[in-house]
Design a protein around this motif. Structure first.
Motif, PDB file in Angstrom:
ATOM      1  N   ALA A 410       7.657 -28.085  25.116  1.00 55.67           N
ATOM      2  CA  ALA A 410       7.073 -26.748  25.179  1.00 55.67           C
ATOM      3  C   ALA A 410       5.679 -26.856  25.779  1.00 55.67           C
ATOM      4  N   ALA A 411       5.462 -26.125  26.872  1.00 54.07           N
ATOM      5  CA  ALA A 411       4.137 -26.009  27.472  1.00 54.07           C
ATOM      6  C   ALA A 411       3.521 -24.707  26.974  1.00 54.07           C
ATOM      7  N   VAL A 412       2.277 -24.771  26.491  1.00 54.81           N
ATOM      8  CA  VAL A 412       1.648 -23.574  25.937  1.00 54.81           C
ATOM      9  C   VAL A 412       0.241 -23.416  26.478  1.00 54.81           C
ATOM     10  N   THR A 413      -0.166 -22.185  26.653  1.00 56.83           N
ATOM     11  CA  THR A 413      -1.578 -21.873  26.863  1.00 56.83           C
ATOM     12  C   THR A 413      -2.071 -21.245  25.567  1.00 56.83           C
ATOM     13  N   VAL A 414      -3.304 -21.552  25.190  1.00 56.00           N
ATOM     14  CA  VAL A 414      -3.798 -21.126  23.886  1.00 56.00           C
ATOM     15  C   VAL A 414      -5.131 -20.393  24.021  1.00 56.00           C
ATOM     16  N   GLY A 415      -5.375 -19.516  23.068  1.00 59.30           N
ATOM     17  CA  GLY A 415      -6.644 -18.795  23.011  1.00 59.30           C
ATOM     18  C   GLY A 415      -7.511 -19.248  21.876  1.00 59.30           C
ATOM     19  N   ALA A 416      -7.005 -20.205  21.101  1.00 60.74           N
ATOM     20  CA  ALA A 416      -7.755 -20.782  19.984  1.00 60.74           C
ATOM     21  C   ALA A 416      -7.248 -22.188  19.751  1.00 60.74           C
ATOM     22  N   ALA A 417      -8.044 -22.992  19.106  1.00 63.35           N
ATOM     23  CA  ALA A 417      -7.664 -24.381  18.857  1.00 63.35           C
ATOM     24  C   ALA A 417      -6.436 -24.428  17.944  1.00 63.35           C
ATOM     25  N   VAL A 418      -5.491 -25.264  18.307  1.00 62.04           N
ATOM     26  CA  VAL A 418      -4.298 -25.449  17.493  1.00 62.04           C
ATOM     27  C   VAL A 418      -3.729 -26.829  17.781  1.00 62.04           C
ATOM     28  N   GLU A 419      -3.247 -27.486  16.768  1.00 63.14           N
ATOM     29  CA  GLU A 419      -2.664 -28.813  16.930  1.00 63.14           C
ATOM     30  C   GLU A 419      -1.207 -28.688  17.398  1.00 63.14           C
ATOM     31  N   PRO A 420      -0.773 -29.519  18.348  1.00 58.17           N
ATOM     32  CA  PRO A 420       0.640 -29.497  18.746  1.00 58.17           C
ATOM     33  C   PRO A 420       1.596 -29.646  17.572  1.00 58.17           C
ATOM     34  N   ASP A 421       1.230 -30.491  16.611  1.00 54.47           N
ATOM     35  CA  ASP A 421       2.098 -30.682  15.442  1.00 54.47           C
ATOM     36  C   ASP A 421       2.307 -29.385  14.672  1.00 54.47           C
ATOM     37  N   ALA A 422       1.273 -28.546  14.643  1.00 56.97           N
ATOM     38  CA  ALA A 422       1.387 -27.277  13.918  1.00 56.97           C
ATOM     39  C   ALA A 422       2.388 -26.354  14.607  1.00 56.97           C
ATOM     40  N   LEU A 423       2.401 -26.364  15.944  1.00 54.11           N
ATOM     41  CA  LEU A 423       3.341 -25.529  16.684  1.00 54.11           C
ATOM     42  C   LEU A 423       4.767 -26.047  16.536  1.00 54.11           C
ATOM     43  N   ILE A 424       4.910 -27.367  16.544  1.00 56.63           N
ATOM     44  CA  ILE A 424       6.240 -27.945  16.318  1.00 56.63           C
ATOM     45  C   ILE A 424       6.746 -27.572  14.932  1.00 56.63           C
ATOM     46  N   ALA A 425       5.842 -27.584  13.952  1.00 59.86           N
ATOM     47  CA  ALA A 425       6.233 -27.240  12.583  1.00 59.86           C
ATOM     48  C   ALA A 425       6.692 -25.789  12.477  1.00 59.86           C
ATOM     49  N   VAL A 426       6.064 -24.895  13.259  1.00 58.74           N
ATOM     50  CA  VAL A 426       6.463 -23.492  13.245  1.00 58.74           C
ATOM     51  C   VAL A 426       7.912 -23.346  13.712  1.00 58.74           C
ATOM     52  N   VAL A 427       8.263 -24.061  14.793  1.00 56.03           N
ATOM     53  CA  VAL A 427       9.631 -24.006  15.302  1.00 56.03           C
ATOM     54  C   VAL A 427      10.593 -24.621  14.289  1.00 56.03           C
ATOM     55  N   ALA A 428      10.207 -25.763  13.734  1.00 57.72           N
ATOM     56  CA  ALA A 428      11.073 -26.456  12.775  1.00 57.72           C
ATOM     57  C   ALA A 428      11.344 -25.603  11.547  1.00 57.72           C
ATOM     58  N   ASP A 429      10.395 -24.753  11.192  1.00 59.18           N
ATOM     59  CA  ASP A 429      10.557 -23.908  10.011  1.00 59.18           C
ATOM     60  C   ASP A 429      11.510 -22.748  10.268  1.00 59.18           C
ATOM     61  N   ARG A 430      11.612 -22.315  11.534  1.00 61.37           N
ATOM     62  CA  ARG A 430      12.393 -21.129  11.858  1.00 61.37           C
ATOM     63  C   ARG A 430      13.774 -21.431  12.431  1.00 61.37           C
ATOM     64  N   LEU A 431      13.901 -22.561  13.133  1.00 61.84           N
ATOM     65  CA  LEU A 431      15.129 -22.839  13.866  1.00 61.84           C
ATOM     66  C   LEU A 431      15.756 -24.157  13.430  1.00 61.84           C
ATOM     67  N   ALA A 432      17.011 -24.367  13.840  1.00 61.20           N
ATOM     68  CA  ALA A 432      17.726 -25.604  13.513  1.00 61.20           C
ATOM     69  C   ALA A 432      16.974 -26.823  14.036  1.00 61.20           C
ATOM     70  N   SER A 433      17.168 -27.950  13.401  1.00 54.12           N
ATOM     71  CA  SER A 433      16.377 -29.141  13.718  1.00 54.12           C
ATOM     72  C   SER A 433      16.555 -29.598  15.162  1.00 54.12           C
ATOM     73  N   TYR A 434      17.758 -29.394  15.740  1.00 57.09           N
ATOM     74  CA  TYR A 434      17.961 -29.858  17.109  1.00 57.09           C
ATOM     75  C   TYR A 434      17.220 -28.996  18.130  1.00 57.09           C
ATOM     76  N   LYS A 435      16.671 -27.855  17.694  1.00 61.21           N
ATOM     77  CA  LYS A 435      15.887 -27.001  18.588  1.00 61.21           C
ATOM     78  C   LYS A 435      14.390 -27.308  18.524  1.00 61.21           C
ATOM     79  N   ARG A 436      13.997 -28.261  17.692  1.00 65.28           N
ATOM     80  CA  ARG A 436      12.590 -28.593  17.540  1.00 65.28           C
ATOM     81  C   ARG A 436      12.090 -29.344  18.771  1.00 65.28           C
ATOM     82  N   PRO A 437      10.972 -28.912  19.376  1.00 62.76           N
ATOM     83  CA  PRO A 437      10.450 -29.632  20.549  1.00 62.76           C
ATOM     84  C   PRO A 437      10.090 -31.076  20.220  1.00 62.76           C
ATOM     85  N   SER A 438      10.372 -31.964  21.155  1.00 63.45           N
ATOM     86  CA  SER A 438       9.897 -33.341  21.034  1.00 63.45           C
ATOM     87  C   SER A 438       8.392 -33.403  21.269  1.00 63.45           C
ATOM     88  N   ARG A 439       7.925 -32.525  22.154  1.00 59.89           N
ATOM     89  CA  ARG A 439       6.500 -32.483  22.456  1.00 59.89           C
ATOM     90  C   ARG A 439       6.059 -31.046  22.690  1.00 59.89           C
TER      91      ARG A 439
END
Length: 480
Positions: A410-439
Motif C-alpha cells: 500500500a502506497a499512501v500520502t499522509v497529512g499527519a505522522a503515522v507509523e506504517p505498522d499502525a496502518l497495517i493494523a487497521v487493515v488487519a482489524d477490518r479484513l481477512a488476514s490474507y488481505k493485510r499489506p506486507s508493506r
C-alpha cells in the motif's frame, strides 16, 4: 446400523463416512432447517471450516432446493456484513461466531436427531451456490451458480483430472473458495475417496499422501513452495500420486521443477475462475507448464482485441474470453453482470494468447486483482479501509511478485505522522488476514491519469526498483 461392506467416501481425522452416512446426516439437517422455514429458493449462509459438517450442510441445503451462500471462515465482521447485505440470506449454518453474531445460526456441532425429509424437486436453473469474487472497484461481488452450471463444472473438472472412483484425494483449501468447493463436489460425485483437513500443514499433507495412498493432490502456490523447501521431502513415499495439480496462480517453474526432481512426481496446471470454474487444463500426463493447457471439453476460448473486441489471430495477445454451460448465472449486485460479458462470452479480464495447437498462455491481467496465496484481493477494498484513517490523504494498493503469488503493498500520502505498522493494523482489524499489506510505504503523491485512474504499474515499478527519488518511496515500511 452401517453396512460394513459399504465403501467409505470421506475421511476427517479418525472419522470415516460413507455416502449413506452423509445423506442420512444431510436429511436430518434438512429437516431441522425446514422447521426453521428453509425451502425452495431460500438462501442459506454457510460459514464453516473444512470439515464433514460443511459437506452435510451443503447437501441439506440442496435437498431443500435452496442456495448456499458461502462465506470465508477468514472474514471479519465487516466482510461478513457486506456479504449478508448483498445476498440477504434468511438463514444460516456454520461454526463461526462472526456469523452467529450477525444472524441466528444453526451450529453444525449442535446435536440433530435423525429425521426424514423428502427432497424437493430441483430446478436446474435455480441458484445452487453463491461464492464471492473480488472486483476492482469495491467490495466482493457474489457469483451465482445454478444447479446446472455447477453440475457442468463438476463434469469438466472430472474430465480434466481424468478422475475415477479409484482415485483418492485430500483437500486443504478453504471450502468457501471455488477450488475447495469444486474438489469436494467432484470427488463425491465421481465416487472417489476424499480426506478433508481443517487447515494446511505440510507435515500432515505428506504423511497422508503416504498413509492414504493419495493419487491426486492440489497445490496452490504456498503449498508448492512448502513442498519444494521441505528438508525431508525425499523421506516420504509419494509414489501413489499420479500428479500434482498447480492451481490458482501461474506456475513458478523453479519451484515445480525442484519438487519433480526430488520426488519424481509431475505437475499439471489448470485455469479457471469463480465465474467459470474450469476453463483449460494441460494434457495428462505430458503437461506443458509454460501454458495453462487447452480448453476442456465443453468450453470455448477466444482472444480478442482489448479495444475493439475483435477476435485475434493465433499468437496475438488480447483479452481471454470464454463460453461454457458452466459459466455463472450472474453477479450480485445484478448491475455488475452486464459488463462481465461480451456477446455471451465471459470476459476473464486476463491477457493472453492461443497457439496453433490451442494451448493458452496468460501474460497479464487486465483487471487489477492481486493474487495472494490463491485468493483474489481487490485493491479497492483495502484502499477503502486505509482512506478511513484520519492521517491518510490518498492511497493506492498494488501487488508485487512473491514466492507464493503476490505480496500486497500500500502506497499512501499522509497529512499527519503515522507509523506504517499502525496502518497495517487497521487493515488487519477490518479484513481477512490474507488481505493485510506486507508493506505500507509513504509516497509524496499517488500517480494518476487525468481521469483520476491510479497508475499502479508506476507504483509497482518504483517498488521493484527501490526508487527513492521525488514521488518514489520514502520513509520506512513494515514487513509482514
Amino acid at each position: 446400523m452401517r453396512d460394513v461392506s459399504e465403501p467409505m467416501a470421506l475421511a476427517f481425522g479418525e472419522r470415516q463416512y460413507s455416502l449413506a452416512d452423509l445423506d442420512a446426516q444431510a436429511e436430518a439437517m434438512a429437516a431441522a432447517l425446514r422447521l426453521r422455514g428453509v425451502g425452495p429458493s431460500s438462501r442459506v449462509a454457510v460459514m464453516s471450516s473444512n470439515r464433514p459438517e460443511f459437506v452435510v450442510a451443503l447437501r441439506a441445503i440442496w435437498r431443500l432446493g435452496s442456495a448456499a451462500v458461502l462465506l470465508s471462515p477468514a472474514w471479519k465482521p465487516a466482510e461478513v456484513g457486506h456479504a449478508l447485505s448483498l445476498t440477504r440470506p434468511a438463514y444460516a449454518v456454520g461454526d463461526h461466531a462472526v456469523l452467529a453474531a450477525a444472524m441466528p445460526m444453526l451450529h453444525v456441532d449442535e446435536p440433530i436427531p435423525p429425521a426424514s425429509c423428502a427432497a424437493e424437486a430441483v430446478d436446474p436453473g435455480a441458484d445452487a451456490v453463491l461464492v464471492f469474487s473480488s472486483g476492482t472497484t469495491g467490495m466482493p461481488k457474489a457469483v451465482r451458480h445454478t444447479h446446472a452450471s455447477l453440475a457442468a463444472a463438476i463434469r469438466h473438472w472430472r474430465g480434466a483430472l481424468q478422475l475415477t472412483s479409484a482415485d483418492r484425494l485430500q483437500v486443504m483449501t478453504p471450502p468457501s473458495h471455488i477450488l475447495g468447493l469444486l474438489n469436494i463436489a467432484t470427488a463425491l460425485d465421481t465416487g472417489a475417496w476424499i480426506r478433508l483437513h481443517p487447515r494446511f500443514d505440510i507435515e500432515t499433507m505428506l504423511r497422508h499422501i503416504e498413509a492414504d495412498r493419495i493419487t491426486v493432490d492440489m497445490a496452490v502456490a504456498p503449498i508448492a513452495l512448502a513442498l519444494s523447501a521441505h528438508p525431508g521431502l525425499e523421506a516420504h513415499d509419494l509414489s501413489s500420486l499420479r500428479y500434482l495439480m498447480w492451481c490458482a496462480t501461474p506456475v513458478t517453474s523453479s519451484v515445480a521443477h525442484a519438487v519433480t526432481e526430488r520426488t519424481g512426481v509431475a505437475w499439471v496446471t489448470a485455469y479457471g475462475a469463480s465465474e467459470l470454474p474450469v476453463i483449460s487444463c494441460n494434457d495428462l500426463p505430458s503437461a506443458r507448464l509454460d501454458t495453462v493447457g487447452r480448453a476442456v471439453d465443453g468450453v470455448r476460448v477466444r482472444v480478442v482485441d482489448t479495444e475493439t473486441g475483435t477476435p485475434l489471430s493465433i499468437g496475438a495477445d488480447g483479452e481471454i474470453q470464454v463460453r461454457s454451460e458452466a459459466t455463472m448465472a450472474g453477479y450480485l449486485p445484478e448491475s455488475a453482470t452486464a459488463e462481465a460479458f461480451s456477446e455471451g462470452w465471459y470476459r476473464t479480464g486476463d491477457i493472453g494468447s492461443l497457439d496453433a495447437d490451442g494451448h493458452l498462455r496468460i501474460t497479464d491481467r487486465a483487471r487489477e486483482m492481486i493474487k495472494v496465496r490463491g485468493f483474489q484481493v481487490a485493491p479497492a477494498e483495502i484502499e477503502a479501509v486505509l482512506h478511513g484513517h484520519p492521517a491518510v490523504e490518498d492511497c493506492a494498493v498494488f501487488g508485487v511478485p512473491a514466492p507464493d503469488g503476490e505480496a500486497i503493498i500500500a502506497a499512501v500520502t499522509v497529512g499527519a505522522a503515522v507509523e506504517p505498522d499502525a496502518l497495517i493494523a487497521v487493515v488487519a482489524d477490518r479484513l481477512a488476514s490474507y488481505k493485510r499489506p506486507s508493506r505500507v510505504v509513504i509516497v509524496d503523491e499517488i500517480p494518476r491519469l487525468p481521469s483520476g485512474k491510479v497508475l499502479r504499474r508506476v507504483l509497482r515499478e518504483r517498488a521493484l526498483s527501490g526508487c527513492a527519488e521525488s514521488g518514489g518511496i520514502r520513509g520506512r515500511s513494515s514487513d509482514q
